[in-house]
Structures are given as C-alpha cells and as structure tokens.
Design an enzyme around this catalytic site. Structure first.
Site, PDB file in Angstrom:
ATOM      1  CG  ASP A   1      -1.880  -1.190   1.198  1.00 13.91           C
ATOM      2  OD1 ASP A   1      -2.239  -1.645   0.096  1.00 13.91           O
ATOM      3  OD2 ASP A   1      -2.223  -1.673   2.294  1.00 13.91           O
TER       4      ASP A   1
ATOM      5  CE  LYS B   1       2.245  -2.340  -4.406  1.00 14.87           C
ATOM      6  NZ  LYS B   1       2.090  -2.006  -2.981  1.00 14.87           N
TER       7      LYS B   1
ATOM      8  N   GLY C   1      -4.522  -4.251  -3.869  1.00  9.67           N
ATOM      9  CA  GLY C   1      -5.512  -3.215  -4.162  1.00  9.67           C
ATOM     10  C   GLY C   1      -4.745  -1.965  -4.509  1.00  9.67           C
ATOM     11  CG  HIS C   2      -1.966  -1.924  -7.033  1.00  9.68           C
ATOM     12  ND1 HIS C   2      -1.056  -2.456  -7.907  1.00  9.68           N
ATOM     13  CD2 HIS C   2      -1.696  -2.502  -5.829  1.00  9.68           C
ATOM     14  CE1 HIS C   2      -0.279  -3.322  -7.262  1.00  9.68           C
ATOM     15  NE2 HIS C   2      -0.654  -3.372  -6.010  1.00  9.68           N
TER      16      HIS C   2
ATOM     17  CD  GLN D   1       0.826  -8.850  -2.622  1.00  5.23           C
ATOM     18  OE1 GLN D   1       1.498  -9.494  -3.418  1.00  5.23           O
ATOM     19  NE2 GLN D   1      -0.437  -8.583  -2.870  1.00  5.23           N
TER      20      GLN D   1
HETATM   21  P1  GDP Z   1      -0.835   0.438  -3.543  1.00  6.43           P
HETATM   22  O1  GDP Z   1      -1.440  -0.844  -3.088  1.00  6.43           O
HETATM   23  O2  GDP Z   1       0.638   0.480  -3.335  1.00  6.43           O
HETATM   24  O3  GDP Z   1      -1.208   0.808  -4.946  1.00  6.43           O
HETATM   25  O4  GDP Z   1      -1.439   1.572  -2.589  1.00  6.43           O
HETATM   26  P2  GDP Z   1      -2.982   1.720  -2.158  1.00  6.43           P
HETATM   27  O5  GDP Z   1      -3.740   2.204  -3.322  1.00  6.43           O
HETATM   28  O6  GDP Z   1      -3.477   0.500  -1.476  1.00  6.43           O
HETATM   29  O7  GDP Z   1      -2.869   2.820  -1.018  1.00  6.43           O
HETATM   30  C1  GDP Z   1      -2.302   4.078  -1.254  1.00  6.43           C
HETATM   31  C2  GDP Z   1      -3.356   5.149  -0.911  1.00  6.43           C
HETATM   32  O8  GDP Z   1      -2.721   6.417  -0.791  1.00  6.43           O
HETATM   33  C3  GDP Z   1      -4.398   5.316  -1.998  1.00  6.43           C
HETATM   34  O9  GDP Z   1      -5.630   5.645  -1.395  1.00  6.43           O
HETATM   35  C4  GDP Z   1      -3.857   6.484  -2.812  1.00  6.43           C
HETATM   36  O10 GDP Z   1      -4.878   7.190  -3.472  1.00  6.43           O
HETATM   37  C5  GDP Z   1      -3.240   7.346  -1.737  1.00  6.43           C
HETATM   38  N1  GDP Z   1      -2.095   8.158  -2.160  1.00  6.43           N
HETATM   39  C6  GDP Z   1      -1.130   7.830  -3.064  1.00  6.43           C
HETATM   40  N2  GDP Z   1      -0.176   8.787  -3.074  1.00  6.43           N
HETATM   41  C7  GDP Z   1      -0.529   9.714  -2.172  1.00  6.43           C
HETATM   42  C8  GDP Z   1       0.082  10.921  -1.698  1.00  6.43           C
HETATM   43  O11 GDP Z   1       1.173  11.310  -2.105  1.00  6.43           O
HETATM   44  N3  GDP Z   1      -0.584  11.605  -0.715  1.00  6.43           N
HETATM   45  C9  GDP Z   1      -1.763  11.181  -0.222  1.00  6.43           C
HETATM   46  N4  GDP Z   1      -2.336  11.928   0.746  1.00  6.43           N
HETATM   47  N5  GDP Z   1      -2.371  10.052  -0.628  1.00  6.43           N
HETATM   48  C10 GDP Z   1      -1.753   9.315  -1.588  1.00  6.43           C
HETATM   49  P1  IMO Z   2      -0.907  -4.117  -2.285  1.00  6.36           P
HETATM   50  O1  IMO Z   2      -0.460  -4.659  -3.618  1.00  6.36           O
HETATM   51  C1  IMO Z   2      -0.912  -4.630   2.044  1.00  6.36           C
HETATM   52  C2  IMO Z   2      -0.907  -8.731   3.596  1.00  6.36           C
HETATM   53  C3  IMO Z   2      -2.151  -9.195   4.321  1.00  6.36           C
HETATM   54  C4  IMO Z   2      -1.548 -10.210   5.265  1.00  6.36           C
HETATM   55  C5  IMO Z   2      -0.425 -10.837   4.447  1.00  6.36           C
HETATM   56  C6  IMO Z   2      -0.802 -12.147   3.784  1.00  6.36           C
HETATM   57  O2  IMO Z   2      -2.208  -3.411  -2.333  1.00  6.36           O
HETATM   58  O3  IMO Z   2       0.177  -3.351  -1.636  1.00  6.36           O
HETATM   59  P2  IMO Z   2      -2.348 -12.868   1.772  1.00  6.36           P
HETATM   60  O4  IMO Z   2      -3.766 -12.507   1.417  1.00  6.36           O
HETATM   61  O5  IMO Z   2      -1.366 -12.483   0.739  1.00  6.36           O
HETATM   62  O6  IMO Z   2      -2.215 -14.284   2.205  1.00  6.36           O
HETATM   63  O7  IMO Z   2      -2.027 -11.986   3.072  1.00  6.36           O
HETATM   64  O8  IMO Z   2      -0.091  -9.884   3.461  1.00  6.36           O
HETATM   65  N1  IMO Z   2      -1.146  -8.195   2.228  1.00  6.36           N
HETATM   66  C7  IMO Z   2      -1.103  -6.888   1.908  1.00  6.36           C
HETATM   67  N2  IMO Z   2      -0.922  -5.807   2.682  1.00  6.36           N
HETATM   68  N3  IMO Z   2      -1.030  -4.479   0.715  1.00  6.36           N
HETATM   69  C8  IMO Z   2      -1.199  -5.559  -0.072  1.00  6.36           C
HETATM   70  O9  IMO Z   2      -1.214  -5.467  -1.431  1.00  6.36           O
HETATM   71  C9  IMO Z   2      -1.283  -6.834   0.522  1.00  6.36           C
HETATM   72  N4  IMO Z   2      -1.452  -8.089   0.047  1.00  6.36           N
HETATM   73  C10 IMO Z   2      -1.364  -8.910   1.103  1.00  6.36           C
HETATM   74  O10 IMO Z   2      -2.781  -8.145   4.987  1.00  6.36           O
HETATM   75  O11 IMO Z   2      -0.970  -9.539   6.362  1.00  6.36           O
HETATM   76 MG    MG Z   3      -2.964  -1.569  -1.811  1.00  6.17          MG
END
Ligand code: GDP
Ligand code: IMO
Ligand code: MG
Length: 421
Positions: free
Chosen positions: A14, A17, A41-42, A223
């Site tokens: 998270d 990415k 979840g991107h 991840q």
């Molecule tokens: P990912 O899994 O690495 O793609 O990240 P996620 O989407 O799960 O979580 C990142 C969250 O931070 C999302 O809700 C983005 O919209 C938000 N986000 C990304 N870059 C920034 C930033 O520079 N500032 C803020 N405030 N939010 C951001």
């Molecule tokens: P993105 O791509 C954050 C964590 C789960 C759990 C562990 C194992 O959005 O960054 P799994 O379902 O893979 O067996 O879970 O890994 N986990 C993540 N945490 N971002 C993710 O993906 C994750 N994918 C799995 O919360 O601790």
């Molecule tokens: Mg994510």
C-alpha cells in the site's frame, strides 16, 4: 533500453504503487504484473474518478497500452471478471488491451475456503490474510497440483478442476471447516467462460520479444518487500516473491534484462494484518496518520497499523531489490506534525544494530532520529526547490542513509501532485 523497468513497494504494501504506475505509464507501452493476485488493491485517481485495481495492471486506462498478467500471478476468475466489467463500463476495450499468461495459476473457490480454514485453525497466530486464496494457490503451484490458464483450453478442463477440488474438499474435512461454495462456483464457471474471450499468451515469449524490439516495459509489483515469502517478516508474509528477483521468475525476464528499479515508500510506515512492525505507534500520532492518510485497506477496508518511517527495514529492501531510484509518497499526511521521527537503528539486548535481523520481536526497540516538522501545506508544491527547508532535510537524510536518490515525490493522490527531480 532493451530492459524491463520495475516498480516495487519497499515496505508492507500500500505504498502507492497504483498511482506511481499510472503516473509513469505515458513512458511505457507495456505494463506487466509478475506476482500476487487479488490480495492487492492499487488505487488510481484521475479525472475526478477513483479505481481500485486488484489483478489488472495499472496501465489499463492508457490508450494503446498492452497489459500483461504474468505467469507469476495467481488469478481468481470471479474477481478478475468483476474488475474487468467495471473497467469495460468506463468505455475501455479491455479485450484488446489485457493478455493473460497461459502459465498463470488459477485460484479455485476451494482455495479461498482453505485460506479461511487455515487462518481460523491458526487462532491467535493468524497471518491476517486477505482470504483471497493466495497462499493455498501458491502451495498447489509449488506442490505441482495447480491449474493454469492454459488448461482452460483443454478438453478435460472440468475433469481436472473436479479432481483438484476433491483434493481440497478432503483437506477441508480434516480442518472440520464448514462452507458452501455453490454460488461462488457458479460465478467462477461464468468467469472462466468470460475470460475465454481474452488472449491467453506465452507471456515469456511476448515479453522478451518486446525487450528485443526495444519497446518500453514496466513491471508492476504487488504487496511490498517486507511481505516477501523469503525476505519479509516470515511467517507474517504473503506467499510470493515480491522483491525485484520476482520479476525474473514471474515474467521470464533474465536478471541481465532488469533496468531501472523504482522503489516506492511512504514517508511513514503502514502494515495491515498481523506480524512485526518495529516502529508502530499506538498513540494519537498513529491515529493521526491513519485519519489524515485514510489508512484503511483499499480492498478489505481494514484499518492499517501506522508508525514512523523505518530506515533499517527500508535499507534492507533497497539492498535486496537493487533499487536505483526512490519514490517517496504521502509526506503531505504529516504537514501539521511538530516533530517527525525516523528509525535508524534497533536496540536488541542493549546493543544497537543497523541491519534488519533474523528475528524481530517485542524486545526490539527502535532508535530514532528526530526531525522538525515543516508545519505547512505542501500539497500544492510542484517543484523541489519550493519545498520548505525542513522537508528537504527529511528527504536528503533518507537519500544519504540509503545512498539512493529520491527521484519522485508524491504529495497527494492525483496525477498532478507529483514532483520529478
Ligand atoms: P498500492 O497498493 O501500493 O497501490 O497503494 P494503495 O492504493 O493500497 O494505497 C495508497 C493510498 O494512498 C491510496 O488511497 C492512494 O490514493 C493514496 N495516495 C497515493 N499517493 C498519495 C500521496 O502522495 N498523498 C496522499 N495523501 N495520498 C496518496
Ligand atoms: P498491495 O499490492 C498490504 C498482507 C495481508 C496479510 C499478508 C498475507 O495493495 O500493496 P495474503 O492474502 O497475501 O495471504 O495476506 O499480506 N497483504 C497486503 N498488505 N497491501 C497488499 O497489497 C497486501 N497483500 C497482502 O494483509 O498480512
Ligand atoms: Mg494496496
């Protein structure tokens, strides 16, 4: 170029990415996922809209892009169908832009049940899995029992499905786990039928053809490095190799063909699920990070654990991944903070170490370096020179400690809130 560039999360996932891949895609024709599955979840924000991509590469919204689900990915036909229908509803012709590796493994409905059964059997020591069936599917892959997308084309596909399902049913009986997959199984079969309309490819051949033709390719990690099955905080990890080497096996790219490695980190740290997190904050500062940063899972909605930036873990990830450029996200979340801390060492049994140890337990205490907060809104800054001195000190400290330049800084979820250096 003739190489594949890589975008990776360096922490526990998270990091942002989705946003970064979306920002970088104008420079790339091909975007490929190499591991993970719908546990990811991107989030993407553009034109006032938000999307969360789980299995589909984050290049899908770009005109003329080629998006590949590589052999290292595990795919749930239900989740992927749902995701593709939502993208189709935006007027995107997904069938001409998305390609699935024949060697990508398929998540069965019973894999999800096994995930749930295994977690409930673990009780207090559960991993905190997303329960998408990731672990059991990779277990069947390495156990040489799995079903792959190429098998969908075989005449006896359903018979093979039934055989693997029966094996799972027997295992679930041992767990004494109650379940009902009737409805999910129907959706799964419908998903398989819908996905038959897509091209299943020999992705290693296609990716290497693009490399040889000098077409720009970006590999999108899911991840983060600290969730890697080998180098993460085992056993509290996911079941794939999230580190840069995962690109080689997850796409069929030789190590010599890896180009720039973009390592993404948040200016602080988060983690979902169980497992060690040395800089975790249980006080109001942690609460503030969660509230201001909207730190709740993009897929599961679970609150993310929050804490200070951990340079010990970050340097470890930079080393294992061979990061060439750093990308710092979400510093804007700390705009109002008086003081900001970075862990630069761990105190273990009275001794301070600066490397990530084999065992990370409660006795370990982070050693912090303190920084003065910048105490102003940096969300509107678009050029590095315009950042306050305190902010630049924070960035330059990280660069000095890691030995890697911070090439991109993100100060908001939208495309525009991105500063290139
Ligand atoms: P990912 O899994 O690495 O793609 O990240 P996620 O989407 O799960 O979580 C990142 C969250 O931070 C999302 O809700 C983005 O919209 C938000 N986000 C990304 N870059 C920034 C930033 O520079 N500032 C803020 N405030 N939010 C951001
Ligand atoms: P993105 O791509 C954050 C964590 C789960 C759990 C562990 C194992 O959005 O960054 P799994 O379902 O893979 O067996 O879970 O890994 N986990 C993540 N945490 N971002 C993710 O993906 C994750 N994918 C799995 O919360 O601790
Ligand atoms: Mg994510």
């Amino acid at each position: 170029m003739k190489k594949v560039d890589v975008v990776l999360g360096l922490q526990w996932g998270d990091e942002g990415k989705g946003k970064v891949v979306d920002v970088l895609t104008p420079n790339y024709k091909v975007v490929a996922r190499f591991q993970g599955g719908p546990n990811a979840g991107h989030s993407l924000h553009f034109a006032g809209k938000s999307f969360v991509l789980r299995t589909v590469p984050s290049g899908i919204f770009r005109d003329g892009s080629v998006n590949i689900i590589g052999n290292g990915v595990v795919v749930d036909p239900v989740a992927l169908t749902e995701e593709l229908r939502q993208i189709e509803a935006q007027g995107i012709d997904v069938k001409s832009k998305l390609f699935i590796s024949k060697k990508a493994h398929i998540i069965l409905p019973t894999h999800r049940m096994l995930d749930a059964a295994s977690e409930s059997a673990k009780g207090k020591s559960k991993i905190g899995s997303t329960l998408k069936g990731i672990g059991p599917t990779y277990m069947d892959k390495t156990g040489r029992n799995g079903l792959r997308f190429g098998d969908v084309l075989a005449e006896d596909f359903i018979a093979r499905y039934e055989r693997l399902k029966q094996k799972h049913v027997d295992m679930l009986a041992q767990f004494n786990f109650e379940y009902d997959i009737t409805e999910y199984e129907q959706q799964w079969m419908a998903g398989i039928d819908y996905l038959r309309g897509f091209r299943f490819i020999d992705s290693e051949h296609e990716v290497n053809r693009y490399i040889n033709e000098d077409v720009a390719i970006l590999a999108e990690g899911a991840q983060g490095s600290m969730l890697d099955v080998d180098f993460g905080t085992y056993p509290f990890v996911t079941s794939s190799n999230t580190v840069c080497a995962g690109v080689c096996v997850g796409l069929g790219v030789a190590p010599t063909k890896i180009g720039d490695v973009y390592g993404i980190f948040k200016a602080y740290c988060t983690r979902v699920g169980s497992g060690p997190f040395p800089t975790e904050l249980f006080d109001e500062v942690g609460e503030e990070l969660r509230r201001i940063g909207h730190e709740f899972g993009a897929v599961t909605g679970r609150p993310r654990r929050c804490g200070w930036l951990d340079l010990v873990a970050l340097k470890y990830a930079v080393m294992v991944d061979g990061v060439t450029s750093l990308i710092m996200m979400k510093a804007d979340v700390m705009n109002e903070f008086d003081t900001i801390k970075i862990a630069t060492g761990y105190k273990i049994n009275g001794e301070v170490v600066d490397y990530f140890p084999y065992e990370v337990n409660e006795t370990l205490e982070p050693v912090y370096t303190e920084f003065k907060g910048w105490k102003c809104d940096i969300c509107g800054v678009r050029c590095y020179e315009d950042f306050p001195a305190e902010f630049k000190a924070y960035v330059e400290f990280i660069e000095a400690q890691t030995g890697v330049p911070v090439k991109i800084i993100s100060v908001g979820p939208d495309h525009e809130a991105t500063i290139f250096r």
